[in-house]
Design a protein around this motif. Structure first.
Motif, PDB file in Angstrom:
ATOM      1  N   ARG A  53      99.347  22.006 -16.826  1.00 38.22           N
ATOM      2  CA  ARG A  53      98.054  22.555 -17.207  1.00 38.22           C
ATOM      3  C   ARG A  53      97.502  21.698 -18.345  1.00 38.22           C
ATOM      4  NH1 ARG A  53      96.957  28.709 -19.211  1.00 38.22           N
ATOM      5  NH2 ARG A  53      95.213  28.271 -20.585  1.00 38.22           N
ATOM      6  N   ALA A  66     102.787  32.438 -13.098  1.00 34.74           N
ATOM      7  CA  ALA A  66     102.018  31.232 -12.820  1.00 34.74           C
ATOM      8  C   ALA A  66     101.249  30.794 -14.046  1.00 34.74           C
ATOM      9  CB  ALA A  66     101.043  31.483 -11.665  1.00 34.74           C
ATOM     10  N   ASP A  92     104.788  22.158 -12.639  1.00 32.02           N
ATOM     11  CA  ASP A  92     103.359  22.423 -12.709  1.00 32.02           C
ATOM     12  C   ASP A  92     102.863  21.893 -14.051  1.00 32.02           C
ATOM     13  OD1 ASP A  92     100.859  23.262 -11.931  1.00 32.02           O
ATOM     14  OD2 ASP A  92     101.086  25.246 -12.789  1.00 32.02           O
ATOM     15  N   LEU A 124     107.734  26.970 -10.227  1.00 35.53           N
ATOM     16  CA  LEU A 124     107.526  27.374  -8.835  1.00 35.53           C
ATOM     17  C   LEU A 124     108.824  27.406  -8.051  1.00 35.53           C
ATOM     18  CD1 LEU A 124     104.329  25.227  -8.248  1.00 35.53           C
ATOM     19  CD2 LEU A 124     104.470  27.607  -9.005  1.00 35.53           C
ATOM     20  N   HIS A 144      94.286  22.948 -13.802  1.00 35.98           N
ATOM     21  CA  HIS A 144      95.642  23.220 -13.345  1.00 35.98           C
ATOM     22  C   HIS A 144      96.016  22.259 -12.231  1.00 35.98           C
ATOM     23  CE1 HIS A 144      94.112  27.040 -15.000  1.00 35.98           C
ATOM     24  NE2 HIS A 144      95.346  27.183 -15.446  1.00 35.98           N
ATOM     25  N   GLN A 145      97.216  21.741 -12.283  1.00 37.19           N
ATOM     26  CA  GLN A 145      97.679  20.808 -11.267  1.00 37.19           C
ATOM     27  C   GLN A 145      97.812  21.487  -9.908  1.00 37.19           C
ATOM     28  OE1 GLN A 145     101.348  18.925 -12.329  1.00 37.19           O
ATOM     29  NE2 GLN A 145     101.627  17.959 -10.335  1.00 37.19           N
ATOM     30  N   ARG A 146      98.315  22.715  -9.883  1.00 35.41           N
ATOM     31  CA  ARG A 146      98.568  23.416  -8.622  1.00 35.41           C
ATOM     32  C   ARG A 146      97.549  24.526  -8.338  1.00 35.41           C
ATOM     33  NH1 ARG A 146     103.862  22.877  -6.730  1.00 35.41           N
ATOM     34  NH2 ARG A 146     104.652  20.834  -7.356  1.00 35.41           N
TER      35      ARG A 146
END
Length: 244
Positions: free
Chosen positions: A147, A220, A145, A138, A177-179
């Motif tokens: 996953r 992403a 990030d 990011l 997903h974290q974000r």
């Protein structure tokens, strides 16, 4: 095992490149109860085709570096039953800062049991967790990030005779997903394969599979894709040293 690669182009000399790969493995066994394997791998490959996050060519030399570790330990519990623990860890990096957002580090521990009711049949079940870190994904203050996919897996192998073997596997997993929590999803995936050896020299393999995984060409980690594949291949050994 080690290998060196040297690529030369007649009309595009700027794309000339060299690369290498290294692999080291160890197999061990203790009588009839325990066995294990450990494999290390590393490699360097120029990647001129990789683009930046704005899909523009990256100026200068960009080298992709990979490292991997795979380990597995199997233990016979009682006759017909066995248990196994496995770990897979790898890392992919680029030398060009503009490609750093594509770097990722997957790790996958797993555990399972297997039952062999007869010499021709093997049934198995297991649990696995695959965690993939993206250290530079990011553009925010915290570029990290993560996953995570948790799955339960079942498999079967049957050898009816006549040089044939059937194998099947099915898994049900959930990805988080974290974000990108709104893009969490669950999926079922698996494979069905048939191997036939009509003679001691010839082998025919057929496999139908469905899998879900990340696409490293997007910006992403929230993007996932499902791949359906049908594969056919055949091999024949003309001699102990020659085959196709």
């Amino acid at each position: 095992q080690a290998a060196l690669r040297d690529n030369r182009f007649a009309r595009n000399g700027q794309d000339d490149s060299t690369g290498d790969s290294r692999n080291l493995g160890l197999d061990w066994a203790t009588g009839e109860r325990g066995s294990g394997q450990v494999a290390l791998s590393a490699g360097r490959t120029p990647r001129a085709s990789v683009r930046d996050r704005f899909e523009q060519p990256i100026a200068g030399r960009n080298v992709e570096t990979t490292q991997g570790l795979n380990a597995r330990v199997s233990v016979g519990l009682v006759p017909q039953w066995s248990a196994a623990l496995a770990l897979a860890q790898s890392r992919l990096e680029y030398s060009a800062p503009a490609a750093a957002f594509r770097e990722y580090e997957p790790g996958s521990p797993s555990a399972g049991v297997a039952w062999r009711p007869s010499a021709a049949t093997r049934l198995s079940a297991g649990l696995a967790r695959t965690r993939t870190d993206y250290p530079n994904l990011l553009l925010t203050g915290d570029p990290n990030d993560r996953r995570t996919r948790d799955s339960v897996e079942f498999g079967a192998v049957w050898q009816p005779g006549g040089g044939s073997a059937l194998d099947a596997s099915i898994s049900r997993g959930r990805t988080k997903h974290q974000r990108f929590g709104e893009r969490d999803f669950s999926a079922t995936f698996g494979s069905l394969g048939w191997t036939w050896r009509p003679t001691g020299k010839g082998t025919l393999r057929t496999r139908l599979s469905r899998d879900t995984g990340q696409d490293s060409d997007v910006l992403a980690s929230a993007f996932s894709r499902t791949t359906d594949q049908l594969r056919l291949d055949a091999s024949y050994a003309l001699s102990a040293k020659v085959g196709f």
